[in-house]
Design an enzyme around this catalytic site. Sequence first.
Site, short mmCIF file in Angstrom:
data_model
loop_
_atom_site.label_atom_id
_atom_site.label_comp_id
_atom_site.label_asym_id
_atom_site.label_seq_id
_atom_site.Cartn_x
_atom_site.Cartn_y
_atom_site.Cartn_z
N CYS A 76 -2.35 -0.65 15.69
CA CYS A 76 -1.97 -1.49 16.65
C CYS A 76 -3.10 -2.49 17.10
O CYS A 76 -4.16 -1.91 17.35
CB CYS A 76 -1.50 -0.67 18.14
SG CYS A 76 -1.41 -1.53 19.46
N CYS A 188 -0.32 -8.57 14.44
CA CYS A 188 0.31 -7.62 15.35
C CYS A 188 1.14 -7.00 14.16
O CYS A 188 1.96 -7.57 13.42
CB CYS A 188 1.26 -8.37 16.35
SG CYS A 188 2.41 -7.09 17.05
N1 DGL Z 1 2.25 -3.58 17.09
C1 DGL Z 1 1.27 -3.94 18.23
C2 DGL Z 1 0.11 -4.82 17.94
O1 DGL Z 1 -0.32 -4.62 16.54
C3 DGL Z 1 1.71 -3.96 19.60
C4 DGL Z 1 2.86 -5.06 20.03
C5 DGL Z 1 3.11 -4.86 21.34
O2 DGL Z 1 3.58 -3.80 21.83
O3 DGL Z 1 3.10 -5.99 22.07
O4 DGL Z 1 -0.41 -5.62 18.75
#
Ligand code: DGL
Length: 266
Positions: A76, A188
Amino acid sequence: MDIIKDRPIGVFDSGIGGLTVLEKLYEACPHEHYIYFADTKNLPYGEKTKDELIFAVQKIFDFYASQDVKAVVMACNTSSALVYEELKEDYDFKIYPIIQITAECVADMGLKRVGVLATTATVESHAYLKALVEYDRHMLIKENACPLWVSMVENRKEDYEDEDEDAIMLDYLEPVLDFRPEKIILGCTHYPHLMNKIKRYARKSLFINPAECFSEYIKKDLEQAGLRKTYGVLRTDFYVSSDPENFKKNASVFIKMKDLPELLEL
Ligand code: DGL
């Protein structure tokens, strides 16, 4: 006797985004026992404050400590941007933050103009920019937030009218494409799930899916530390903080899931 390399690896994200990392980890480290946690109750992380994120991720790390993991993969970007520095000294296991490791890989590519697409919180933290210029202070970087893309993935919004979808995709892509980058980091972990849509607007080879270099880095690092498991069958236990049925339905588009994830209200 407890063999440390036999211990599990924690992998977490706010939802199904981290599966783009898990998928690559399966290829790089196919004998590990993974514990995937999707913090669906707190999704989207990209719209949370730093304090809210620290509070949420601390609980996830405490859970992983209780599971005696050998390492935690921050699959994440948002939590790598806002929480990693705050918590990195507080636990005994290894912690792999996706942004910092991706920046190291991208720095090796010798690029001069790089685009970054990420959540609002990641972009506002400028974590990619800061990490990249550490390696090359002449690198030019254009970051842009794509706040609707996470919900497009999580809610599988196939029902957007074509025009709406074009607007959503182009609004976010155009400012970065206009910058004429040599590469664009999908900053992301949810975004690689949108590649089929993204490639309608720009060639696929322009984009970097950090999961690839991230998983290779983890493989090498575990190996060097004598922690990489090279025997036994791959296993993954899934946990969510809300709505196991919905997670299973969404995740099944990308990976095989036999059972419902376990609900864990941290
Ligand atoms: N998938 C996550 C990232 O890489 C978080 C996305 C989210 O929940 O806003 O930032």
